[in-house]
Design a protein around this motif. Structure first.
Motif, PDB file in Angstrom:
ATOM      1  N   LYS A  24       0.828  -1.203   0.000  1.00 33.37           N
ATOM      2  CA  LYS A  24       0.000   0.000   0.000  1.00 33.37           C
ATOM      3  C   LYS A  24       0.867   1.259   0.000  1.00 33.37           C
ATOM      4  CE  LYS A  24      -4.064   2.112   1.893  1.00 33.37           C
ATOM      5  NZ  LYS A  24      -5.097   2.199   2.889  1.00 33.37           N
ATOM      6  N   ALA A  25       1.911   1.243   0.831  1.00 38.21           N
ATOM      7  CA  ALA A  25       2.816   2.394   0.890  1.00 38.21           C
ATOM      8  C   ALA A  25       3.477   2.625  -0.464  1.00 38.21           C
ATOM      9  CB  ALA A  25       3.859   2.171   1.979  1.00 38.21           C
ATOM     10  N   SER A  26       3.870   1.529  -1.101  1.00 30.79           N
ATOM     11  CA  SER A  26       4.527   1.615  -2.398  1.00 30.79           C
ATOM     12  C   SER A  26       3.558   2.181  -3.451  1.00 30.79           C
ATOM     13  CB  SER A  26       5.004   0.218  -2.775  1.00 30.79           C
ATOM     14  OG  SER A  26       5.507   0.192  -4.068  1.00 30.79           O
ATOM     15  N   ALA A  27       2.334   1.675  -3.456  1.00 31.77           N
ATOM     16  CA  ALA A  27       1.339   2.145  -4.430  1.00 31.77           C
ATOM     17  C   ALA A  27       0.988   3.614  -4.174  1.00 31.77           C
ATOM     18  CB  ALA A  27       0.088   1.276  -4.365  1.00 31.77           C
ATOM     19  N   GLU A  28       1.001   4.012  -2.896  1.00 36.64           N
ATOM     20  CA  GLU A  28       0.713   5.414  -2.585  1.00 36.64           C
ATOM     21  C   GLU A  28       1.819   6.329  -3.100  1.00 36.64           C
ATOM     22  OE1 GLU A  28      -0.366   5.486   1.571  1.00 36.64           O
ATOM     23  OE2 GLU A  28      -2.487   5.239   1.048  1.00 36.64           O
ATOM     24  N   ALA A  29       3.049   5.851  -2.990  1.00 32.74           N
ATOM     25  CA  ALA A  29       4.178   6.633  -3.521  1.00 32.74           C
ATOM     26  C   ALA A  29       4.061   6.762  -5.032  1.00 32.74           C
ATOM     27  CB  ALA A  29       5.498   5.962  -3.135  1.00 32.74           C
ATOM     28  N   MET A  30       3.659   5.666  -5.699  1.00 34.06           N
ATOM     29  CA  MET A  30       3.485   5.701  -7.164  1.00 34.06           C
ATOM     30  C   MET A  30       2.380   6.685  -7.548  1.00 34.06           C
ATOM     31  SD  MET A  30       3.575   1.633  -8.032  1.00 34.06           S
ATOM     32  CE  MET A  30       4.841   0.601  -7.297  1.00 34.06           C
ATOM     33  N   ALA A  31       1.293   6.667  -6.771  1.00 31.63           N
ATOM     34  CA  ALA A  31       0.162   7.552  -7.061  1.00 31.63           C
ATOM     35  C   ALA A  31       0.580   9.005  -6.924  1.00 31.63           C
ATOM     36  CB  ALA A  31      -1.003   7.239  -6.135  1.00 31.63           C
ATOM     37  N   ALA A  32       1.302   9.310  -5.834  1.00 27.75           N
ATOM     38  CA  ALA A  32       1.700  10.691  -5.569  1.00 27.75           C
ATOM     39  C   ALA A  32       2.706  11.185  -6.606  1.00 27.75           C
ATOM     40  CB  ALA A  32       2.289  10.802  -4.168  1.00 27.75           C
ATOM     41  N   LYS A  33       3.581  10.275  -7.057  1.00 29.73           N
ATOM     42  CA  LYS A  33       4.659  10.684  -7.954  1.00 29.73           C
ATOM     43  C   LYS A  33       4.262  10.675  -9.431  1.00 29.73           C
ATOM     44  CE  LYS A  33       9.666  10.274  -7.998  1.00 29.73           C
ATOM     45  NZ  LYS A  33      10.820   9.510  -7.496  1.00 29.73           N
ATOM     46  N   LEU A  34       3.431   9.733  -9.818  1.00 26.09           N
ATOM     47  CA  LEU A  34       3.147   9.591 -11.251  1.00 26.09           C
ATOM     48  C   LEU A  34       1.663   9.540 -11.604  1.00 26.09           C
ATOM     49  CD1 LEU A  34       4.327   8.939 -14.173  1.00 26.09           C
ATOM     50  CD2 LEU A  34       3.867   6.563 -13.597  1.00 26.09           C
ATOM     51  N   LEU A  35       0.896   8.733 -10.861  1.00 29.53           N
ATOM     52  CA  LEU A  35      -0.453   8.420 -11.334  1.00 29.53           C
ATOM     53  C   LEU A  35      -1.448   9.562 -11.170  1.00 29.53           C
ATOM     54  CD1 LEU A  35      -0.570   4.769  -9.924  1.00 29.53           C
ATOM     55  CD2 LEU A  35       0.135   5.525 -12.185  1.00 29.53           C
ATOM     56  N   ALA A  36      -1.260  10.371 -10.132  1.00 26.54           N
ATOM     57  CA  ALA A  36      -2.190  11.478  -9.914  1.00 26.54           C
ATOM     58  C   ALA A  36      -1.462  12.809  -9.991  1.00 26.54           C
ATOM     59  CB  ALA A  36      -2.853  11.336  -8.548  1.00 26.54           C
ATOM     60  N   ASN A  37      -2.163  13.819 -10.471  1.00 22.50           N
ATOM     61  CA  ASN A  37      -1.669  15.186 -10.402  1.00 22.50           C
ATOM     62  C   ASN A  37      -2.310  15.766  -9.144  1.00 22.50           C
ATOM     63  OD1 ASN A  37      -1.331  17.900 -10.520  1.00 22.50           O
ATOM     64  ND2 ASN A  37      -1.985  18.135 -12.646  1.00 22.50           N
ATOM     65  N   THR A  38      -1.525  15.787  -8.061  1.00 18.26           N
ATOM     66  CA  THR A  38      -2.127  16.099  -6.755  1.00 18.26           C
ATOM     67  C   THR A  38      -2.604  17.541  -6.612  1.00 18.26           C
ATOM     68  OG1 THR A  38       0.090  16.406  -5.876  1.00 18.26           O
ATOM     69  CG2 THR A  38      -0.929  14.262  -5.513  1.00 18.26           C
ATOM     70  N   VAL A  39      -2.294  18.383  -7.588  1.00 19.68           N
ATOM     71  CA  VAL A  39      -2.810  19.752  -7.543  1.00 19.68           C
ATOM     72  C   VAL A  39      -4.322  19.741  -7.786  1.00 19.68           C
ATOM     73  CG1 VAL A  39      -2.698  22.043  -8.608  1.00 19.68           C
ATOM     74  CG2 VAL A  39      -0.618  20.702  -8.347  1.00 19.68           C
ATOM     75  N   ILE A  40      -4.737  18.922  -8.729  1.00 16.31           N
ATOM     76  CA  ILE A  40      -6.164  18.913  -9.087  1.00 16.31           C
ATOM     77  C   ILE A  40      -6.842  17.560  -8.841  1.00 16.31           C
ATOM     78  CG2 ILE A  40      -6.053  20.772 -10.788  1.00 16.31           C
ATOM     79  CD1 ILE A  40      -5.940  18.534 -12.959  1.00 16.31           C
ATOM     80  N   GLU A  41      -6.051  16.534  -8.549  1.00 23.87           N
ATOM     81  CA  GLU A  41      -6.644  15.201  -8.390  1.00 23.87           C
ATOM     82  C   GLU A  41      -6.362  14.627  -7.002  1.00 23.87           C
ATOM     83  OE1 GLU A  41      -6.321  13.420 -12.937  1.00 23.87           O
ATOM     84  OE2 GLU A  41      -4.542  13.407 -11.685  1.00 23.87           O
ATOM     85  N   SER A  42      -7.300  13.822  -6.514  1.00 23.09           N
ATOM     86  CA  SER A  42      -7.067  13.092  -5.268  1.00 23.09           C
ATOM     87  C   SER A  42      -7.039  11.609  -5.622  1.00 23.09           C
ATOM     88  CB  SER A  42      -8.182  13.379  -4.274  1.00 23.09           C
ATOM     89  OG  SER A  42      -9.415  12.974  -4.807  1.00 23.09           O
ATOM     90  N   TYR A  43      -6.398  10.823  -4.784  1.00 21.85           N
ATOM     91  CA  TYR A  43      -6.327   9.384  -5.075  1.00 21.85           C
ATOM     92  C   TYR A  43      -6.592   8.586  -3.807  1.00 21.85           C
ATOM     93  CZ  TYR A  43      -1.663   9.890  -3.040  1.00 21.85           C
ATOM     94  OH  TYR A  43      -0.619  10.170  -2.194  1.00 21.85           O
ATOM     95  N   ARG A  44      -7.011   7.352  -4.012  1.00 22.09           N
ATOM     96  CA  ARG A  44      -7.077   6.432  -2.885  1.00 22.09           C
ATOM     97  C   ARG A  44      -6.544   5.087  -3.354  1.00 22.09           C
ATOM     98  NH1 ARG A  44     -12.608   6.758  -4.255  1.00 22.09           N
ATOM     99  NH2 ARG A  44     -13.408   4.750  -4.943  1.00 22.09           N
ATOM    100  N   VAL A  45      -5.909   4.391  -2.413  1.00 26.35           N
ATOM    101  CA  VAL A  45      -5.255   3.128  -2.744  1.00 26.35           C
ATOM    102  C   VAL A  45      -5.895   2.017  -1.938  1.00 26.35           C
ATOM    103  CG1 VAL A  45      -3.078   1.860  -2.673  1.00 26.35           C
ATOM    104  CG2 VAL A  45      -3.077   4.283  -3.250  1.00 26.35           C
ATOM    105  N   GLU A  46      -6.173   0.927  -2.615  1.00 22.17           N
ATOM    106  CA  GLU A  46      -6.771  -0.237  -1.970  1.00 22.17           C
ATOM    107  C   GLU A  46      -5.895  -1.431  -2.342  1.00 22.17           C
ATOM    108  OE1 GLU A  46     -11.028  -2.480  -2.484  1.00 22.17           O
ATOM    109  OE2 GLU A  46     -10.693  -0.572  -3.509  1.00 22.17           O
ATOM    110  N   VAL A  47      -5.568  -2.245  -1.361  1.00 20.50           N
ATOM    111  CA  VAL A  47      -4.754  -3.436  -1.647  1.00 20.50           C
ATOM    112  C   VAL A  47      -5.637  -4.664  -1.487  1.00 20.50           C
ATOM    113  CG1 VAL A  47      -2.813  -4.826  -0.845  1.00 20.50           C
ATOM    114  CG2 VAL A  47      -2.575  -2.352  -1.029  1.00 20.50           C
ATOM    115  N   VAL A  48      -5.634  -5.524  -2.501  1.00 24.21           N
ATOM    116  CA  VAL A  48      -6.484  -6.729  -2.428  1.00 24.21           C
ATOM    117  C   VAL A  48      -5.662  -8.006  -2.565  1.00 24.21           C
ATOM    118  CG1 VAL A  48      -8.616  -5.666  -3.184  1.00 24.21           C
ATOM    119  CG2 VAL A  48      -7.015  -6.500  -4.881  1.00 24.21           C
TER     120      VAL A  48
END
Lengths: 79, 79
Positions: free
Chosen positions: B55-79
């Motif tokens: 989850k921590a790893s996916a959150e880092a990926m989201a913050a760095k690449l997958l989401a533009n945190t200025v205008i987008e929010s993200y949530r991470v779910e691990v299954v």
């Protein structure tokens, strides 16, 4: 009610966007990233108050407009 | 483990794609459709077997690449 429609490419359909994300993550130094699949999520605010009817309605929208059922599958969740 | 990253535009940020979907649904005869928001979903297959680390790893990926945190929010779910 709120309906959340998730649209993903069917398994076996080439996902160039997912591939590009996978490569970009690798380039950024993230390790252990395998298959990456990219999809769409559509949140719909519906006037309908009955959960079953709202779900049926959102499923009709997904089948007719939101997903290309030849290459994409969808699932609908009502919250 | 599989991580699912959902990226949505932050509330208040204009969502032209969502608007277009809403209009298209109306044109197709669907009634009672209010606000529509469109987002992305990214499914990542991770080699990591520890859920918290994945989850921590996916959150880092989201913050760095997958989401533009200025205008987008993200949530991470691990299954």
């Amino acid at each position: 009610m709120k309906a959340i429609v998730t649209v993903m490419l069917k398994p076996g359909v080439l996902d160039p966007q997912g591939r590009a994300i996978g490569h970009a993550l690798e380039t950024l130094g993230f390790e252990g990233v395998g298959d990456v699949r990219a999809g769409k999520i559509i949140e719909l605010e519906l006037a309908e108050t009955d959960a079953a009817k709202a779900k049926a309605s959102a499923e009709a929208m997904a089948a007719k407009l939101l997903a290309n059922t030849v290459i994409e599958s969808y699932r609908v969740e009502v919250v």
